[in-house]
Design a protein around this motif. Structure first.
Motif, PDB file in Angstrom:
ATOM      1  N   HIS A  90      15.397 -80.414  44.861  1.00 58.48           N
ATOM      2  CA  HIS A  90      14.175 -79.725  44.433  1.00 58.48           C
ATOM      3  C   HIS A  90      12.983 -80.115  45.322  1.00 58.48           C
ATOM      4  O   HIS A  90      12.200 -79.260  45.739  1.00 58.48           O
ATOM      5  CB  HIS A  90      13.868 -80.032  42.961  1.00 58.48           C
ATOM      6  N   ARG A  91      12.855 -81.410  45.589  1.00 52.83           N
ATOM      7  CA  ARG A  91      11.754 -81.858  46.450  1.00 52.83           C
ATOM      8  C   ARG A  91      11.898 -81.290  47.861  1.00 52.83           C
ATOM      9  O   ARG A  91      10.927 -80.827  48.465  1.00 52.83           O
ATOM     10  CB  ARG A  91      11.731 -83.397  46.519  1.00 52.83           C
ATOM     11  N   ASP A  92      13.136 -81.300  48.362  1.00 51.84           N
ATOM     12  CA  ASP A  92      13.375 -80.827  49.730  1.00 51.84           C
ATOM     13  C   ASP A  92      13.048 -79.337  49.871  1.00 51.84           C
ATOM     14  O   ASP A  92      12.473 -78.909  50.868  1.00 51.84           O
ATOM     15  CB  ASP A  92      14.841 -81.045  50.131  1.00 51.84           C
ATOM     16  N   ASP A  95       4.420 -76.548  46.250  1.00 52.70           N
ATOM     17  CA  ASP A  95       4.301 -77.816  45.520  1.00 52.70           C
ATOM     18  C   ASP A  95       5.443 -78.110  44.556  1.00 52.70           C
ATOM     19  O   ASP A  95       5.774 -79.256  44.318  1.00 52.70           O
ATOM     20  CB  ASP A  95       2.973 -77.843  44.759  1.00 52.70           C
ATOM     21  N   ALA A  96       6.001 -77.079  43.957  1.00 48.62           N
ATOM     22  CA  ALA A  96       7.047 -77.307  42.946  1.00 48.62           C
ATOM     23  C   ALA A  96       8.095 -76.220  43.050  1.00 48.62           C
ATOM     24  O   ALA A  96       7.785 -75.069  43.396  1.00 48.62           O
ATOM     25  CB  ALA A  96       6.441 -77.307  41.546  1.00 48.62           C
ATOM     26  N   ASP A 126      16.377 -80.743  36.817  1.00 53.63           N
ATOM     27  CA  ASP A 126      15.721 -81.118  38.075  1.00 53.63           C
ATOM     28  C   ASP A 126      15.396 -82.606  38.162  1.00 53.63           C
ATOM     29  O   ASP A 126      14.804 -83.036  39.153  1.00 53.63           O
ATOM     30  CB  ASP A 126      14.467 -80.252  38.305  1.00 53.63           C
TER      31      ASP A 126
END
Lengths: 393, 393
Positions: B67-69, B77-78, B56
């Motif tokens: 991953h952020r998107d 959050d994650a 990641d």
């Protein structure tokens, strides 16, 4: 060329000779490429799933037959596919290891074996390697005795990497398995670098489990792999579900908890299956791979100061070299610093060495043609010559 | 056409309208098809893996950004990717459930949730559905109180399927989560039928975890999926390794035991990433999917005796119907027996209903065009007419 927003089409294996240590055995065959397109859609292998509704029973595509073929090929009794070798480790540790249980790994074990033990709350004990970076039967026996003194009992499970990821050294699994079984310890053969690369005979080794990696060594997409077991152990690790709903009284047939039901429902599995005939064939010709490897190593050794840290002559194409006294001597004064080596190789069409590495590094010549091996050999010598390094090529 | 020895190229989604209940959301986009070829090779996403060496963190291809998107898109959050939703369940149960712990499922829970609990030695307790096959907040509270009486403590974890696999009914996750949190029970939102299909807002639902399936609902190859967590829970389920070699003193950096290190190293991940822009867009238009579904259901209902067992009007395109008093009345005397229905549909270019099913069966119109939905509607009525079934179409 792009294959989606911001995603460049990867062409590493089309445009370069790739000697990446972990990628050499995972390049797809042409049949696997067709398979990942034909079976790319989500649950694509489930069209003809009929009772008892489990992946390894599907006969179209011929998944059931593939399972039988892989078991026979490894000389084991039962096989399941798993999403990566690590998920095979996990199934086995979750079956045998409880909190506080000692588990035998080695000082050359892969990190995923540690994680598989950590998840269960088990405690790892490493068999130390000898001065030649080999794990021996003697060291295994000594470590088991140590564990017995420390825990008052033998380890519940032992992992042995037939070829380790650090040196690519080949360890005497058969002798080690004999020792483990003397103490009634089940033994898992980690074939991440061997299953799909060279002949593996679980019956001859006398191991309880074999784990192989599809994406590392069986020309398959990630994540994929196989977990094979003897008949006795298959009943344990592939036990079927017994859980029951308290309201509905539902039960779940022959699904296997350690597999979480079905595992690889599409491209990964059919990719592995499509490559399998070629994989079965290629393991018979590992001598050619060693010959290519030897050619490259001799060229590297011709550069004064280079050392082969792996056992030599080699039993595997994954090799660790020490170029502190050769290529690294240039790094400090070169305007590209340590990156000069990978940059010079890339200019010649060679990739897969960690950029910047000039001290101790690994590479893998697996899958190269004799012509490519000759080209690699010449390229290393040429970079040495271009940088004024002494050599006897 | 073949893609390997004995493996026929699958053309189900090229040649037919496929209304298979589990396959509708997993058909690849064209970008994903390009991606599985470009990233088909084993460890293909690892070319540019640099310290701290975790999937990641890789920025080329843009895995870190993906991953952020996905986290932002789910309002969590994650996020981590997992080899199938079931492996997300497993990571969560392994983190929170010990032997003998009660875990809350529902009478409509998927079997993989049961297996994820079974693997840990936990004990399942099902929240019963009501007469409309819905799981309610009230039933949740009642069941928690029952568990407290039985075990002397609350369940350690609750699973809720936002849309269940049996009826495709939508359950009031937000209210159920509120009840669970009242008792301090972490709650996992199973979005196997929603993440990638309709808008999902974890913050609004107030859930601790969201699990989505790549190959079921995100137009990705199998096995793939996502596990999202709140900040608080991410520190628990995505905790990093603490295990250490006793001989080598090796530790393993920021690898996460529940993920077994890296998860989807190639075609599966990049396939999911390549489809993601279209997946994000398609969830905004789920109303169109419901409209197509309604059209087909009205046609089925026009055949006298047909019942919709799912909630009606529908909130999802996965639908369970009862044709005991309509299509099944023909099965006994038809020369093809119960197979006449699927055979007649296949002749018209429609597949995905279990061959032989004429009593209670499921289908999913997700992804059909209005034209295909009209064709499906007409086809069902035509089969009824051809077999002399009364109807008011």
């Amino acid at each position: 060329m792009r294959c989606g927003i911001g995603i460049e089409a990867r062409q590493v294996n089309e445009l370069y000779i790739n000697i990446d240590p972990i990628q050499a055995g995972g390049r797809l065959t042409a049949d696997a490429m067709k398979a990942v397109i034909a079976y790319g859609d989500g649950y694509s292998v489930c069209d003809n799933c009929r009772k008892p509704n489990r992946l390894d029973y599907i006969s179209k595509p011929p998944i059931a037959g593939f399972h039988r073929d892989v078991a026979a090929w490894l000389n084991m009794d039962a096989v399941r596919t798993v999403p990566g070798a690590r998920r095979g480790f996990q199934a086995v540790t979750n079956t045998y290891v409880s909190k506080g249980d000692p588990v035998l790994l080695t000082s050359l074990s892969h990190y995923t074996e540690f994680l598989a033990v950590e998840e269960t709350g088990g405690i790892v004990r490493e068999i130390p390697h000898d001065s030649a970076h080999k794990i021996t039967a003697d060291a295994t026996a000594t470590k088991i005795e140590e564990v017995m003194r420390e825990f008052g009992r033998v380890p519940v499970l032992a992992f042995i990497d037939h070829v380790d990821y650090q040196y690519g050294n080949m360890h005497d699994v058969k002798a080690i398995a004999k020792v483990a079984h003397h103490y009634d310890i089940p033994i898992l053969y980690n074939g991440a670098y061997t299953v799909g690369i060279l002949p593996v005979d679980g019956g001859d080794f006398g191991v309880d489990f074999i784990v192989g990696s599809g994406h590392k060594s069986m020309a398959a997409p990630a994540p994929s792999g196989v977990l094979a077991a003897t008949k006795e152990r298959a009943g344990e690790v592939f036990r079927t579900t017994t859980i029951k709903g308290d309201v509905t009284n539902r039960t779940f047939g022959i699904k296997e908890p350690e597999m979480m039901g079905c595992t690889l429902m599409g491209a990964t599995l059919v990719g592995m299956m499509a490559s399998f005939p070629q994989v079965k064939e290629r393991v018979k010709h590992f001598d050619r791979e060693l010959e290519n490897n030897r050619r490259v190593l001799e060229a590297l050794l011709s550069v004064t100061g280079t050392k082969i840290l792996s056992e030599y002559p080699r039993n595997h194409t994954l090799t660790r070299v020490d170029t502190l006294a050769s290529f690294d001597t240039i790094a400090e004064s070169h305007k590209k610093r340590g990156f000069y080596l990978s940059a010079a190789l890339e200019e010649k069409g060679i990739v897969g060495i960690i950029p910047g590495a000039t001290k101790v590094w690994k590479f893998n010549t697996y899958g190269t043609t004799p012509q490519q091996a000759a080209f690699l050999a010449d390229a290393f010598v040429a970079v040495a010559m271009d940088n004024g390094l002494p050599h006897n090529a």
